[in-house]
Design a protein around this motif. Structure first.
Motif, PDB file in Angstrom:
ATOM      1  N   ASP A  72      14.066  10.463   5.149  1.00 57.97           N
ATOM      2  CA  ASP A  72      12.894  10.100   5.937  1.00 57.97           C
ATOM      3  C   ASP A  72      11.653  10.106   5.040  1.00 57.97           C
ATOM      4  N   PRO A  73      10.563   9.450   5.459  1.00 58.49           N
ATOM      5  CA  PRO A  73       9.354   9.369   4.632  1.00 58.49           C
ATOM      6  C   PRO A  73       8.775  10.728   4.256  1.00 58.49           C
ATOM      7  N   ARG A  74       8.903  11.722   5.130  1.00 57.94           N
ATOM      8  CA  ARG A  74       8.367  13.046   4.815  1.00 57.94           C
ATOM      9  C   ARG A  74       9.085  13.632   3.593  1.00 57.94           C
ATOM     10  N   THR A  75      10.407  13.471   3.547  1.00 58.00           N
ATOM     11  CA  THR A  75      11.176  13.952   2.389  1.00 58.00           C
ATOM     12  C   THR A  75      10.785  13.182   1.133  1.00 58.00           C
ATOM     13  N   ALA A  76      10.575  11.876   1.272  1.00 56.44           N
ATOM     14  CA  ALA A  76      10.165  11.067   0.120  1.00 56.44           C
ATOM     15  C   ALA A  76       8.824  11.538  -0.423  1.00 56.44           C
ATOM     16  N   ARG A  77       7.891  11.892   0.464  1.00 53.81           N
ATOM     17  CA  ARG A  77       6.595  12.387   0.006  1.00 53.81           C
ATOM     18  C   ARG A  77       6.740  13.715  -0.736  1.00 53.81           C
ATOM     19  N   ARG A  78       7.623  14.581  -0.256  1.00 55.28           N
ATOM     20  CA  ARG A  78       7.846  15.847  -0.975  1.00 55.28           C
ATOM     21  C   ARG A  78       8.418  15.579  -2.361  1.00 55.28           C
ATOM     22  N   ARG A  79       9.278  14.572  -2.466  1.00 52.31           N
ATOM     23  CA  ARG A  79       9.833  14.219  -3.788  1.00 52.31           C
ATOM     24  C   ARG A  79       8.724  13.718  -4.706  1.00 52.31           C
ATOM     25  N   VAL A  80       7.793  12.968  -4.146  1.00 50.03           N
ATOM     26  CA  VAL A  80       6.651  12.485  -4.939  1.00 50.03           C
ATOM     27  C   VAL A  80       5.816  13.667  -5.416  1.00 50.03           C
ATOM     28  N   ASP A  81       5.576  14.634  -4.532  1.00 54.64           N
ATOM     29  CA  ASP A  81       4.788  15.811  -4.915  1.00 54.64           C
ATOM     30  C   ASP A  81       5.459  16.559  -6.064  1.00 54.64           C
ATOM     31  N   SER A  82       6.773  16.704  -6.015  1.00 57.85           N
ATOM     32  CA  SER A  82       7.495  17.366  -7.105  1.00 57.85           C
ATOM     33  C   SER A  82       7.369  16.579  -8.401  1.00 57.85           C
ATOM     34  N   ALA A  83       7.474  15.247  -8.285  1.00 57.33           N
ATOM     35  CA  ALA A  83       7.356  14.395  -9.475  1.00 57.33           C
ATOM     36  C   ALA A  83       5.959  14.498 -10.075  1.00 57.33           C
ATOM     37  N   PHE A  84       4.929  14.499  -9.238  1.00 59.38           N
ATOM     38  CA  PHE A  84       3.556  14.580  -9.731  1.00 59.38           C
ATOM     39  C   PHE A  84       3.291  15.912 -10.430  1.00 59.38           C
ATOM     40  N   GLN A  85       3.896  16.980  -9.954  1.00 59.08           N
ATOM     41  CA  GLN A  85       3.693  18.280 -10.597  1.00 59.08           C
ATOM     42  C   GLN A  85       4.245  18.261 -12.024  1.00 59.08           C
ATOM     43  N   PHE A 131       0.837  -1.190   0.000  1.00 61.03           N
ATOM     44  CA  PHE A 131       0.000   0.000   0.000  1.00 61.03           C
ATOM     45  C   PHE A 131       0.875   1.245   0.000  1.00 61.03           C
ATOM     46  N   LEU A 132       0.268   2.399  -0.110  1.00 60.62           N
ATOM     47  CA  LEU A 132       1.007   3.638  -0.334  1.00 60.62           C
ATOM     48  C   LEU A 132       2.054   3.881   0.747  1.00 60.62           C
ATOM     49  N   ASP A 133       1.701   3.728   2.025  1.00 67.41           N
ATOM     50  CA  ASP A 133       2.671   3.977   3.087  1.00 67.41           C
ATOM     51  C   ASP A 133       3.885   3.058   2.964  1.00 67.41           C
ATOM     52  N   GLN A 134       3.654   1.820   2.567  1.00 70.52           N
ATOM     53  CA  GLN A 134       4.773   0.890   2.379  1.00 70.52           C
ATOM     54  C   GLN A 134       5.645   1.312   1.205  1.00 70.52           C
ATOM     55  N   ARG A 135       5.006   1.792   0.155  1.00 63.77           N
ATOM     56  CA  ARG A 135       5.798   2.224  -1.007  1.00 63.77           C
ATOM     57  C   ARG A 135       6.594   3.481  -0.681  1.00 63.77           C
ATOM     58  N   ILE A 136       6.010   4.373   0.124  1.00 65.36           N
ATOM     59  CA  ILE A 136       6.739   5.569   0.533  1.00 65.36           C
ATOM     60  C   ILE A 136       7.937   5.189   1.410  1.00 65.36           C
ATOM     61  N   ASP A 137       7.744   4.231   2.316  1.00 65.03           N
ATOM     62  CA  ASP A 137       8.861   3.773   3.154  1.00 65.03           C
ATOM     63  C   ASP A 137       9.970   3.164   2.292  1.00 65.03           C
ATOM     64  N   TRP A 138       9.560   2.377   1.292  1.00 66.07           N
ATOM     65  CA  TRP A 138      10.560   1.797   0.374  1.00 66.07           C
ATOM     66  C   TRP A 138      11.322   2.899  -0.344  1.00 66.07           C
ATOM     67  N   LEU A 139      10.599   3.917  -0.782  1.00 66.34           N
ATOM     68  CA  LEU A 139      11.217   5.029  -1.501  1.00 66.34           C
ATOM     69  C   LEU A 139      12.165   5.800  -0.579  1.00 66.34           C
ATOM     70  N   ALA A 140      11.759   6.025   0.656  1.00 69.24           N
ATOM     71  CA  ALA A 140      12.615   6.729   1.609  1.00 69.24           C
ATOM     72  C   ALA A 140      13.921   5.969   1.822  1.00 69.24           C
ATOM     73  N   THR A 141      13.821   4.649   1.883  1.00 65.86           N
ATOM     74  CA  THR A 141      15.034   3.838   2.041  1.00 65.86           C
ATOM     75  C   THR A 141      15.941   3.973   0.824  1.00 65.86           C
ATOM     76  N   ARG A 142      15.356   3.970  -0.356  1.00 65.50           N
ATOM     77  CA  ARG A 142      16.161   4.122  -1.589  1.00 65.50           C
ATOM     78  C   ARG A 142      16.849   5.470  -1.626  1.00 65.50           C
ATOM     79  N   PHE A 143      16.163   6.502  -1.185  1.00 69.96           N
ATOM     80  CA  PHE A 143      16.739   7.853  -1.190  1.00 69.96           C
ATOM     81  C   PHE A 143      17.617   8.124   0.040  1.00 69.96           C
ATOM     82  N   ASP A 144      17.582   7.193   1.014  1.00 67.78           N
ATOM     83  CA  ASP A 144      18.285   7.399   2.284  1.00 67.78           C
ATOM     84  C   ASP A 144      17.793   8.678   2.953  1.00 67.78           C
TER      85      ASP A 144
END
Length: 333
Positions: free
Chosen positions: A115-128, A100-113
């Motif tokens: 925290d999940p909050r930063t990963a979500r901001r990266r997603v927001d930039s990508a979506f724009q 689910f979304l929270d799990q995918r965000i956690d996976w993304l945060a790990t890839r980016f090294d």
């Protein structure tokens, strides 16, 4: 009036659909299992439907197919980190598509090294940025047959034709995109028209350099052969795959003086390099740019002349090819 399915008004202002609407709908799609959700067809709103050419007559499977293909294609245009963020959030990434979304965000945060909050901001930039690309795509007229009925389309084709050899060779490198799940084979073909007075002895042959294996040859006529290629492993919807194939036919003196590619399915980019014998180059070479099939066989020189360089090469590039039209070059000795 309507242009490409999106509402517009005079003076350049847009009504009906805005980029913010596309962003909002991407956020709706990413919920739950993202593009793998059972109710995806209910969560694809009007902005994404316009951008992906989805109609009210499309069944749920086709809605998913069109959406995945468009998101995969446009996502590849983003910077690599933003492409990763978008594909992970939407459930398109193979390593992050099961949760689910929270799990995918956690996976993304790990890839980016991060925290999940930063990963979500990266997603927001990508979506724009992705929303801007989707919006632009929706504003363009849609080509017919964008989604090939036989399960794949060509994202790029690079061809190299050696006419400096007694028996010419054509090497193709293609990147394809699967338009269905479990795509496991391709049907490739080559036509090599020749002087009818020449003997019917030599057939078109092919060998795969990488990306598959030829499992069957079908000689349709003396100048046309089909090859069935088995892929190394089945492709999933939206997955890219690279392969290279080398064709040979018969002596150069038997061939007609042109080389064209006539796409029968969607093809976004075609580049070709032809090497002539530098000691005996043709007197004139000209471009064929989107002519109906066979229309160039009157052999009348076109106005778009091409220069042969000192080693005998001519290079051309075409984009957004129209199905059923011919692209390439022709020459006169």
């Amino acid at each position: 009036m309507l242009v490409g399915g999106m509402g517009v008004r005079k003076g350049g202002g847009r009504v009906g659909v805005e980029i913010a609407d596309v962003v909002a709908e991407l956020k709706e799609v990413r919920r739950g299992r993202g593009v793998r959700s059972d109710d995806l067809h209910h969560r694809v709103g009007p902005a994404l439907r316009m951008a992906c050419d989805i109609t009210d007559l499309d069944d749920p499977a086709l809605v998913r197919r069109k959406l995945v293909l468009r998101l995969t294609h446009l996502g590849a245009r983003l910077p690599s980190d933003l492409n990763l963020a978008a594909t992970a959030a939407l459930g398109l990434h193979k390593e992050a598509d099961g949760g689910f979304l929270d799990q995918r965000i956690d996976w993304l945060a790990t890839r980016f090294d991060r925290d999940p909050r930063t990963a979500r901001r990266r997603v927001d930039s990508a979506f724009q940025l992705l929303a801007e690309l989707l919006y632009d795509a929706g504003m363009r007229d849609r080509k017919s047959g964008s989604y090939s009925p036989d399960g794949w389309y060509v994202e790029s084709l690079r061809a190299a034709l050696r006419l400096d050899l007694e028996v010419p060779t054509l090497t193709e490198q293609r990147q394809i995109v699967a338009a269905v799940d479990e795509l496991d084979e391709l049907v490739l073909s080559l036509s090599a028209p020749r002087d009818q007075a020449m003997p019917d002895g030599q057939a078109i042959t092919a060998e795969i350099a990488y990306g598959g294996e030829i499992v069957e040859e079908q000689r349709v006529s003396s100048s046309h052969t089909r090859f069935i290629v088995r892929l190394p492993s089945p492709l999933s919807l939206g997955q890219r795959h690279d392969y290279s194939i080398k064709f040979t036919s018969y002596p150069r003196s038997w061939m007609r003086p042109y080389y064209v590619f006539t796409p029968l399915r969607r093809c976004e980019e075609f580049t070709v390099r032809v090497r002539f014998d530098p000691t005996h180059p043709p007197k004139r070479v000209w471009r064929i740019n989107g002519l109906p099939a066979k229309a160039f066989e009157d052999f009348a020189p076109g106005s778009d002349s091409l220069e042969i360089d000192r080693v005998g090469d001519v290079a051309l590039e075409f984009h957004d090819l129209q199905q059923g039209l011919s692209y390439g070059l022709q020459w006169h000795d």
